[in-house]
Design a protein around this motif. Structure first.
Motif, PDB file in Angstrom:
ATOM      1  N   VAL A   9      42.271  26.067  35.120  1.00 31.32           N
ATOM      2  CA  VAL A   9      41.921  26.892  36.273  1.00 31.32           C
ATOM      3  C   VAL A   9      40.434  27.233  36.196  1.00 31.32           C
ATOM      4  O   VAL A   9      39.955  27.744  35.183  1.00 31.32           O
ATOM      5  CB  VAL A   9      42.749  28.194  36.301  1.00 31.32           C
ATOM      6  N   ASN A  10      39.704  26.926  37.270  1.00 27.20           N
ATOM      7  CA  ASN A  10      38.291  27.281  37.362  1.00 27.20           C
ATOM      8  C   ASN A  10      38.171  28.684  37.955  1.00 27.20           C
ATOM      9  O   ASN A  10      38.440  28.884  39.140  1.00 27.20           O
ATOM     10  CB  ASN A  10      37.551  26.268  38.235  1.00 27.20           C
ATOM     11  N   PRO A  11      37.741  29.677  37.167  1.00 25.83           N
ATOM     12  CA  PRO A  11      37.694  31.058  37.663  1.00 25.83           C
ATOM     13  C   PRO A  11      36.514  31.332  38.591  1.00 25.83           C
ATOM     14  O   PRO A  11      36.439  32.411  39.183  1.00 25.83           O
ATOM     15  CB  PRO A  11      37.555  31.879  36.369  1.00 25.83           C
ATOM     16  N   CYS A  12      35.596  30.367  38.710  1.00 22.00           N
ATOM     17  CA  CYS A  12      34.389  30.574  39.527  1.00 22.00           C
ATOM     18  C   CYS A  12      34.492  29.914  40.896  1.00 22.00           C
ATOM     19  O   CYS A  12      33.554  29.961  41.689  1.00 22.00           O
ATOM     20  CB  CYS A  12      33.164  30.017  38.799  1.00 22.00           C
ATOM     21  N   SER A  13      35.613  29.283  41.174  1.00 21.42           N
ATOM     22  CA  SER A  13      35.730  28.478  42.383  1.00 21.42           C
ATOM     23  C   SER A  13      36.239  29.293  43.556  1.00 21.42           C
ATOM     24  O   SER A  13      37.206  30.058  43.435  1.00 21.42           O
ATOM     25  CB  SER A  13      36.682  27.308  42.132  1.00 21.42           C
ATOM     26  N   GLY A  14      35.596  29.121  44.709  1.00 26.99           N
ATOM     27  CA  GLY A  14      36.090  29.697  45.951  1.00 26.99           C
ATOM     28  C   GLY A  14      36.324  31.190  45.867  1.00 26.99           C
ATOM     29  O   GLY A  14      35.584  31.943  45.237  1.00 26.99           O
ATOM     30  N   THR A  15      37.399  31.642  46.484  1.00 23.31           N
ATOM     31  CA  THR A  15      37.737  33.062  46.490  1.00 23.31           C
ATOM     32  C   THR A  15      38.643  33.427  45.322  1.00 23.31           C
ATOM     33  O   THR A  15      39.030  34.581  45.168  1.00 23.31           O
ATOM     34  CB  THR A  15      38.455  33.428  47.802  1.00 23.31           C
ATOM     35  N   VAL A  16      38.993  32.459  44.486  1.00 23.89           N
ATOM     36  CA  VAL A  16      39.794  32.662  43.280  1.00 23.89           C
ATOM     37  C   VAL A  16      41.088  33.410  43.589  1.00 23.89           C
ATOM     38  O   VAL A  16      41.520  34.266  42.835  1.00 23.89           O
ATOM     39  CB  VAL A  16      38.980  33.398  42.177  1.00 23.89           C
ATOM     40  N   LYS A  17      41.687  33.103  44.735  1.00 26.48           N
ATOM     41  CA  LYS A  17      42.941  33.768  45.106  1.00 26.48           C
ATOM     42  C   LYS A  17      44.067  33.422  44.148  1.00 26.48           C
ATOM     43  O   LYS A  17      45.047  34.153  44.048  1.00 26.48           O
ATOM     44  CB  LYS A  17      43.331  33.364  46.539  1.00 26.48           C
ATOM     45  N   ILE A  18      43.899  32.312  43.412  1.00 23.42           N
ATOM     46  CA  ILE A  18      44.973  31.883  42.521  1.00 23.42           C
ATOM     47  C   ILE A  18      45.235  32.904  41.426  1.00 23.42           C
ATOM     48  O   ILE A  18      46.324  32.955  40.854  1.00 23.42           O
ATOM     49  CB  ILE A  18      44.672  30.496  41.914  1.00 23.42           C
ATOM     50  N   LYS A  19      44.246  33.750  41.115  1.00 24.69           N
ATOM     51  CA  LYS A  19      44.423  34.709  40.015  1.00 24.69           C
ATOM     52  C   LYS A  19      45.585  35.658  40.297  1.00 24.69           C
ATOM     53  O   LYS A  19      46.220  36.157  39.358  1.00 24.69           O
ATOM     54  CB  LYS A  19      43.136  35.495  39.780  1.00 24.69           C
ATOM     55  N   ASP A  20      45.866  35.921  41.579  1.00 22.39           N
ATOM     56  CA  ASP A  20      46.959  36.828  41.929  1.00 22.39           C
ATOM     57  C   ASP A  20      48.331  36.184  41.757  1.00 22.39           C
ATOM     58  O   ASP A  20      49.341  36.891  41.728  1.00 22.39           O
ATOM     59  CB  ASP A  20      46.800  37.303  43.381  1.00 22.39           C
TER      60      ASP A  20
END
Length: 294
Positions: A9-20
């Motif tokens: 997972v790239n934490p710097c990409s886009g809006t990082v909505k995946i973290k939720d």
């Protein structure tokens, strides 16, 4: 024996909505029977190399990020003797490749899709010693891909590329080059060009879906000539919008390989990431190179 998956997972990409939804996605992968290794990092290539050095085999490598993240995964895996299957959860600003191949919905939806989907072969592009998954481009707006601030990309998506690209309009200079494919040789002054395997480029240019096949061994090549009059400029805009390319202003063809000889070294982008130019560039389609689950 459990199947092994590497999930990056790239934490710097886009809006990082995946973290939720990251824990939910990991649960989906584990419940599908995978022994999961998770790595959250922006250094995609290094993460894959390190993981492969510690484990001899992964059945599936999945990444989450933008087009550049996907490029990092593809570029690393394509050079291996044995290729694991790949999966992609897009979370970038534009996500051209994901849009083209039909990866839509939430991150959780796409994670489930990867677990229940079918394998699909992908052609990958070689650009001298580098690789690209869907596009190599040069000319007008090319710098917008790598000069647009990440914060602006995150807020505005592909509109950010357009806003950054508009700054180039007053300074556009044509690229004089010779292009050889098969027995054909062409020379011209071009303001923009792309060698692609996608229906969407930069969120701005769309190709007819009937023309694009992700594993036919061919690239679609578009070259936009330097407009000499306002009529030429109008023809370019109409051609792009209608996907009916006027040969007076746009050269369009398909090729499995081509050689490009620009008069001067110009910058390129590979999947939206900067690539140095050269006076001799060989681009080749690596047919059926990788297998993606969609």
């Amino acid at each position: 024996m459990k199947k092994r998956m590497l999930f990056i997972v790239n934490p710097c990409s886009g809006t990082v909505k995946i973290k939720d939804s990251l824990l939910d996605i990991c649960q989906i992968f584990c419940e599908a029977g995978y022994d999961l290794t998770l790595n959250v990092t922006k250094y995609i290539s290094d993460a894959i190399k390190e993981a492969l050095s510690q484990a001899s085999h992964y059945d599936l490598v999945v990444c989450s990020g933008g087009d550049g993240t996907f490029n990092g995964m593809v570029s690393t895996l394509v050079s291996l003797e044995e290729h694991p299957s790949i999966g992609y959860i897009p979370s970038g600003s534009t996500n051209d490749f994901a849009r083209s191949i039909g990866l839509n919905g939430s991150s959780i939806d796409i994670a489930r899709q990867i677990m229940t989907g079918s394998p699909r072969k992908l052609d990958i592009g070689a650009f001298n010693q580098l690789y690209f998954s869907y596009v190599a481009s040069f000319g007008a707006f090319t710098e917008a891909s790598y000069n647009t601030p990440q914060s602006l990309k995150n807020r505005l998506g592909h509109l950010a590329y357009i806003l950054e690209g508009v700054k180039d309009l007053s300074t556009i200079e044509p690229c004089r080059m010779k292009i050889v494919h098969g027995d054909e040789v062409m020379e011209g002054n071009y303001i923009w060009g792309a060698v692609c395997n996608s229906t969407s480029i930069g969120g701005m240019i769309r190709l007819n879906k009937e023309l694009v096949d992700f594993n036919d061994g061919l690239f679609e090549v578009m070259l936009i000539k330097m407009p000499k009059t306002l009529i030429d400029l109008t023809k370019i805009v109409v051609s792009i919008n209608t996907q009916s390319y006027d040969p007076d202003v746009i050269t369009f063809f398909q090729a499995s390989a081509l050689d490009v000889y620009p008069e001067t070294e110009i910058p390129w982008t590979l999947d939206g990431e900067y690539a140095p130019g050269s006076k001799e560039i060989h681009i080749e389609n690596i047919h059926d190179s990788l297998q993606i689950i969609i």
